[in-house]
Write a protein that holds these residues in place. Structure first.
Motif, PDB file in Angstrom:
ATOM      1  N   SER A 188      -5.593 -12.356  -1.915  1.00 50.98           N
ATOM      2  CA  SER A 188      -5.756 -11.483  -3.073  1.00 50.98           C
ATOM      3  C   SER A 188      -6.321 -12.298  -4.327  1.00 50.98           C
ATOM      4  CB  SER A 188      -4.556 -10.948  -3.437  1.00 50.98           C
ATOM      5  OG  SER A 188      -4.612 -10.070  -4.295  1.00 50.98           O
TER       6      SER A 188
ATOM      7  N   MET B 182      -1.996  -4.407  -5.784  1.00 49.41           N
ATOM      8  CA  MET B 182      -1.604  -6.080  -5.331  1.00 49.41           C
ATOM      9  C   MET B 182      -0.614  -6.624  -6.247  1.00 49.41           C
ATOM     10  SD  MET B 182      -1.588  -7.081  -2.352  1.00 49.41           S
ATOM     11  CE  MET B 182      -1.646  -8.644  -1.374  1.00 49.41           C
TER      12      MET B 182
ATOM     13  N   ASP C  29     -16.016  -2.771   0.133  1.00 49.26           N
ATOM     14  CA  ASP C  29     -14.936  -3.188  -0.024  1.00 49.26           C
ATOM     15  C   ASP C  29     -13.840  -2.806   0.854  1.00 49.26           C
ATOM     16  OD1 ASP C  29     -12.527  -4.292  -1.359  1.00 49.26           O
ATOM     17  OD2 ASP C  29     -13.291  -3.866  -3.241  1.00 49.26           O
TER      18      ASP C  29
ATOM     19  N   SER D  33     -14.343  -8.972  -3.852  1.00 48.61           N
ATOM     20  CA  SER D  33     -15.162  -7.771  -4.561  1.00 48.61           C
ATOM     21  C   SER D  33     -16.190  -8.316  -5.339  1.00 48.61           C
ATOM     22  CB  SER D  33     -14.202  -6.717  -5.246  1.00 48.61           C
ATOM     23  OG  SER D  33     -12.994  -6.613  -4.574  1.00 48.61           O
TER      24      SER D  33
ATOM     25  N   CYS E 108     -13.069  -8.755   2.820  1.00 47.64           N
ATOM     26  CA  CYS E 108     -11.865  -8.726   3.846  1.00 47.64           C
ATOM     27  C   CYS E 108     -11.322  -9.921   3.837  1.00 47.64           C
ATOM     28  CB  CYS E 108     -12.096  -8.351   5.345  1.00 47.64           C
ATOM     29  SG  CYS E 108     -11.451  -8.272   6.466  1.00 47.64           S
ATOM     30  N   SER E 109      -9.982  -9.682   3.641  1.00 42.27           N
ATOM     31  CA  SER E 109      -9.191 -10.892   3.359  1.00 42.27           C
ATOM     32  C   SER E 109      -9.435 -11.640   4.682  1.00 42.27           C
ATOM     33  CB  SER E 109      -7.665 -10.803   3.386  1.00 42.27           C
ATOM     34  OG  SER E 109      -7.207  -9.641   4.036  1.00 42.27           O
TER      35      SER E 109
ATOM     36  N   TRP F 287      -6.974  -1.504  10.718  1.00 37.83           N
ATOM     37  CA  TRP F 287      -7.896  -1.949   9.600  1.00 37.83           C
ATOM     38  C   TRP F 287      -9.182  -2.781   9.920  1.00 37.83           C
ATOM     39  CZ3 TRP F 287      -7.401  -6.641   6.453  1.00 37.83           C
ATOM     40  CH2 TRP F 287      -8.187  -6.591   5.363  1.00 37.83           C
TER      41      TRP F 287
ATOM     42  N   VAL G 269      -1.836   0.306   1.595  1.00 36.10           N
ATOM     43  CA  VAL G 269      -1.856   0.135   0.281  1.00 36.10           C
ATOM     44  C   VAL G 269      -0.476   0.250  -0.105  1.00 36.10           C
ATOM     45  CG1 VAL G 269      -2.831   0.926  -1.992  1.00 36.10           C
ATOM     46  CG2 VAL G 269      -4.218   0.564  -0.130  1.00 36.10           C
TER      47      VAL G 269
ATOM     48  N   HIS H  98      -8.472   0.339   3.789  1.00 37.36           N
ATOM     49  CA  HIS H  98      -7.127   0.293   4.117  1.00 37.36           C
ATOM     50  C   HIS H  98      -6.512   1.471   4.275  1.00 37.36           C
ATOM     51  CE1 HIS H  98      -5.716  -3.708   4.584  1.00 37.36           C
ATOM     52  NE2 HIS H  98      -6.110  -4.149   3.288  1.00 37.36           N
TER      53      HIS H  98
ATOM     54  N   HIS I 254      -4.019  -3.407 -11.061  1.00 35.88           N
ATOM     55  CA  HIS I 254      -4.146  -3.549  -9.504  1.00 35.88           C
ATOM     56  C   HIS I 254      -3.085  -3.257  -8.689  1.00 35.88           C
ATOM     57  CE1 HIS I 254      -5.867  -5.026  -5.757  1.00 35.88           C
ATOM     58  NE2 HIS I 254      -6.950  -5.243  -6.270  1.00 35.88           N
TER      59      HIS I 254
ATOM     60  N   ASP J 193     -10.800  -3.383   0.935  1.00 35.28           N
ATOM     61  CA  ASP J 193      -9.660  -2.448   0.240  1.00 35.28           C
ATOM     62  C   ASP J 193      -9.513  -0.925   0.525  1.00 35.28           C
ATOM     63  OD1 ASP J 193      -7.901  -4.619  -0.068  1.00 35.28           O
ATOM     64  OD2 ASP J 193      -8.170  -4.726  -2.252  1.00 35.28           O
ATOM     65  N   ASP J 194     -10.818  -0.467   0.275  1.00 38.37           N
ATOM     66  CA  ASP J 194     -11.055   0.902   0.258  1.00 38.37           C
ATOM     67  C   ASP J 194     -10.861   1.490   1.737  1.00 38.37           C
ATOM     68  OD1 ASP J 194     -11.761   0.871  -2.291  1.00 38.37           O
ATOM     69  OD2 ASP J 194     -13.761   0.832  -1.933  1.00 38.37           O
TER      70      ASP J 194
END
Ligand code: ATP
Ligand code: GCO
Length: 177
Positions: A25, A134, A46, A30, A92-93, A73, A56, A51, A132, A48-49
């Motif tokens: 994170s 997170m 992204d 992004s 993506c992490s 995911w 989230v 997940h 954010h 995150d969109d």
């Protein structure tokens, strides 16, 4: 008429690339991912969109995701990558080797661009975006879960202390080589 060298350069420039902008994170997935996609003439998604809402909500409540939370995911990300017809960059992490293996099982030519940084710098960047979902409290779990790219993985790492434009320039050069 173009020379052989010019044709080879043009082929390399227009090659379809499948890239994951990876990292914990706040590492710049992004920011750098979107700029890299633009530089490569591709699309940026992204992660995150993608997940599930439950993931989230879990992170926002301060609980780290586990392997079971991330599995659907990661499968979605692999499917998106596999379905891409042109150059695609997904943020993506991809923290663990097994997660990257899962993505590669769907899209074997995926290349990983890892943004690495000190805890101090990452914490500073996360703290500067309080809106954010997170929380900063999850940074240590992100760093604890992270498994660096291994020598047999197709990828490259950058220091997030460098400006985004420089990371993008160097990453694009590496990807096109
Ligand atoms: N190389 C960089 N140099 C300076 N600032 C950066 C750099 N990369 C990202 N930032 C800034 O750091 C913050 C975090 O970046 P970004 O949101 O892109 O990270 P992320 O990995 O996508 O985060 P998350 O996955 O937590 O949403 C943003 O405010 C962004 O502008
Ligand atoms: O695997 C994970 O734990 C997640 O993907 C996180 O990395 C976050 O979604 C992201 O970084 C937002 O801050």
């Amino acid at each position: 008429m173009s020379t052989a060298v010019e044709r080879a350069e043009s082929d390399a420039a227009s090659r379809t690339l499948h890239v994951i902008a990876m990292g914990v994170s706040g590492s710049g997935k992004s920011t750098v991912g979107a700029l890299l996609a633009e530089e490569l003439g591709g699309e940026f998604v992204d992660g995150d969109d993608l997940h599930p809402a439950a993931n989230v909500a879990k992170m926002a409540a301060g609980t780290p995701l586990d392997d079971d939370d991330r599995a659907p995911w990661l499968r979605e990300i692999g499917a998106r990558m596999a379905a891409a017809t042109g150059t695609m960059v997904i943020g993506c992490s991809a923290l663990k080797r097994s997660y990257r293996d899962l993505i590669r099982s769907a899209a074997p030519d995926t290349v990983f661009v890892h943004m690495r940084g000190s805890r101090e710098l990452l914490a500073e960047r996360m703290a500067a975006r309080p809106e954010h979902f997170m929380p900063l409290s999850l940074l240590d779990s992100q760093l604890g879960t992270l498994e660096e790219l291994e020598p047999d993985e197709h990828g490259v790492a950058f220091d997030v202390a460098e400006p985004p434009a420089q990371i993008v320039r160097e990453a694009a050069e590496w990807l096109r080589a």
